[in-house]
Design an enzyme around this catalytic site. Structure first.
Site, short mmCIF file in Angstrom:
data_model
loop_
_atom_site.label_atom_id
_atom_site.label_comp_id
_atom_site.label_asym_id
_atom_site.label_seq_id
_atom_site.Cartn_x
_atom_site.Cartn_y
_atom_site.Cartn_z
N SER A 86 0.81 -1.22 0.00
CA SER A 86 0.00 0.00 0.00
C SER A 86 0.84 1.27 0.00
CB SER A 86 -0.94 0.00 1.20
OG SER A 86 -0.18 -0.06 2.38
N THR A 202 -1.83 3.68 4.40
CA THR A 202 -0.95 4.81 4.17
C THR A 202 0.02 4.87 5.33
OG1 THR A 202 -2.80 6.03 3.25
CG2 THR A 202 -0.96 7.36 4.04
N THR A 220 1.76 7.07 0.10
CA THR A 220 0.92 5.89 -0.17
C THR A 220 0.87 5.59 -1.67
OG1 THR A 220 -1.30 4.96 0.21
CG2 THR A 220 -1.22 7.24 -0.46
N ARG A 230 -6.94 8.86 -10.07
CA ARG A 230 -7.53 9.15 -8.76
C ARG A 230 -6.44 9.58 -7.77
NH1 ARG A 230 -6.76 7.17 -3.23
NH2 ARG A 230 -8.71 7.48 -2.12
N VAL A 231 -6.71 10.63 -7.03
CA VAL A 231 -5.79 11.10 -5.99
C VAL A 231 -6.53 11.06 -4.66
CG1 VAL A 231 -4.52 13.11 -5.13
CG2 VAL A 231 -4.46 12.54 -7.57
N THR A 253 -5.29 7.97 7.66
CA THR A 253 -5.23 6.75 6.86
C THR A 253 -6.67 6.32 6.59
OG1 THR A 253 -4.36 4.49 6.79
CG2 THR A 253 -5.09 5.28 8.93
N GLY A 254 -6.85 5.52 5.59
CA GLY A 254 -8.20 5.05 5.27
C GLY A 254 -8.71 5.65 3.98
N1 GLY Z 1 -5.62 7.41 2.49
C1 GLY Z 1 -5.02 7.08 1.28
C2 GLY Z 1 -5.87 7.16 0.11
O1 GLY Z 1 -7.08 7.34 0.20
O2 GLY Z 1 -5.36 7.02 -0.97
#
Ligand code: GLY
Length: 342
Positions: A86, A202, A220, A230-231, A253-254
């Site tokens: 990840s 992350t 990440t 996508r960001v 994170t998440g």
């Molecule tokens: N928290 C990392 C992402 O959504 O890419």
């Protein structure tokens, strides 16, 4: 390794009663306090892989180095770790099979740099730092970020490992994308995914150095099998990371979309400015997400981690399973299980 780690059920860090507005938080700390080493160097970071990352950061901090150098060196560890699917090298690709990386860094002066959707570069955090230090900008994305990295002497590499390519090809059979709760979590997760496919997490890291200055970093490969382009929250200053040297720092994170919608890390820091202890600030940021979209409590994971100027830290997540690593002069391998809404 695992048996040497300490698992603590609590994240709150002071026995004192702290009042923010009308709220007293003294109850939170009863029975569940661990003694912080205040006003001295510390580094904290998300998830169990934060332990190895903190160790690299600690090498800088214990030698009186700058927190900015510590967080950069620290997150290099998971960025280069092929087994971490990840972050960085070995990260799971997007739905087109491309590993695209997001990272940002912020120092004690409020300087910040960021890269998003960067391909082929092993250490996106170092590119983010150079965006901060060598350009008048904060953020470079995609082909522009890669061009800048090459100009700065970074080497173009293939970041898609055989294991991640195999997982992507297996995913392609159904090509269904749906974030799954806690599959980002390796240690506390009640279930293991087939093929060891961690969807999403992350490393966010926050450090205070011997001079009392704070910096943070976040990096990440983002959601596995995301749409190309996508960001997430991780490279967005204020969402995935925020540092205010007068108050403290936060990282997340998440599922990044919910963090961006709520400018999560900035919110956590602003709550600490109002007097909230770190865990309570993280909890309020989580509750903000849940109050707006109650279904998120069933559907996704988001976790926040915070460190205040004194060195008190805390975290809170929507779902059980979020953990974070702490390293200070007392203990270099602390792993703390965060409290959660669910
Ligand atoms: N928290 C990392 C992402 O959504 O890419």
């Amino acid at each position: 390794m695992i048996s040497r780690r300490k698992f603590l059920a609590a994240t709150s860090l002071t026995g004192a009663s702290i009042v923010a507005g009308n709220k007293s938080f003294s109850k939170v700390f009863e029975e569940k306090s661990i003694t912080p080493v205040l006003n001295s160097p510390i580094v904290i970071s998300t998830w169990d892989f934060g332990i190895a990352a903190n160790a690299a950061a600690w090498e800088v901090l214990k030698n009186k180095g700058r927190a900015l150098d510590a967080v950069e060196k620290g997150v290099h560890v998971p960025e280069a770790d092929e087994s971490n699917q990840s972050v960085g090298y070995g990260g799971l690709p997007d739905r087109d099979g491309r590993v695209t990386l997001d990272a940002c860094i912020m120092d004690e002066l409020g300087n910040c740099g960021s890269v998003a959707a960067l391909e082929h570069i092993l250490h996106p955090i170092s590119v983010a730092r150079l965006v901060m230090e060598k350009t008048p900008h904060v953020m470079l994305v995609g082909a522009g970020a890669l061009q800048f990295a090459m100009e700065q002497g970074f080497k173009k590499e293939n970041l898609l490992t055989p294991a991640s390519e195999k997982a992507w090809k297996a995913w392609l059979k159904n090509a269904r994308y749906q974030p799954e709760i806690n599959i980002e979590n390796r240690l506390f997760s009640p279930t293991k995914l087939p093929g060891n496919q961690y969807n999403h997490d992350t490393i966010g890291m926050l450090a205070i150095d011997a001079a009392g200055n704070m910096s943070g970093a976040c990096t990440t490969s983002g959601m596995a099998y995301k749409m190309h382009g996508r960001v997430g929250d991780s490279p967005i200053i204020g969402a995935g990371l925020y540092v205010d040297n007068e108050v403290g720092g936060a990282t997340s994170t998440g599922v990044g979309e919910e963090v961006i919608r709520n400018v999560g890390s900035f919110l956590v820091v602003e709550l600490m400015r109002q007097g909230y202890p770190p865990e309570e600030a993280c909890k309020e940021a989580v509750m903000r997400i849940i109050r707006k979209k109650p279904n998120t409590a069933k559907e996704i994971q988001v976790g926040f981690l915070a460190l205040n100027k004194k060195g008190e830290y805390g975290a809170y997540a929507i779902q059980q399973g979020f953990s974070y690593a702490v390293c200070n002069e007392k203990d270099q391998k602390l792993l703390v299980k965060a409290n959660s809404y669910s």
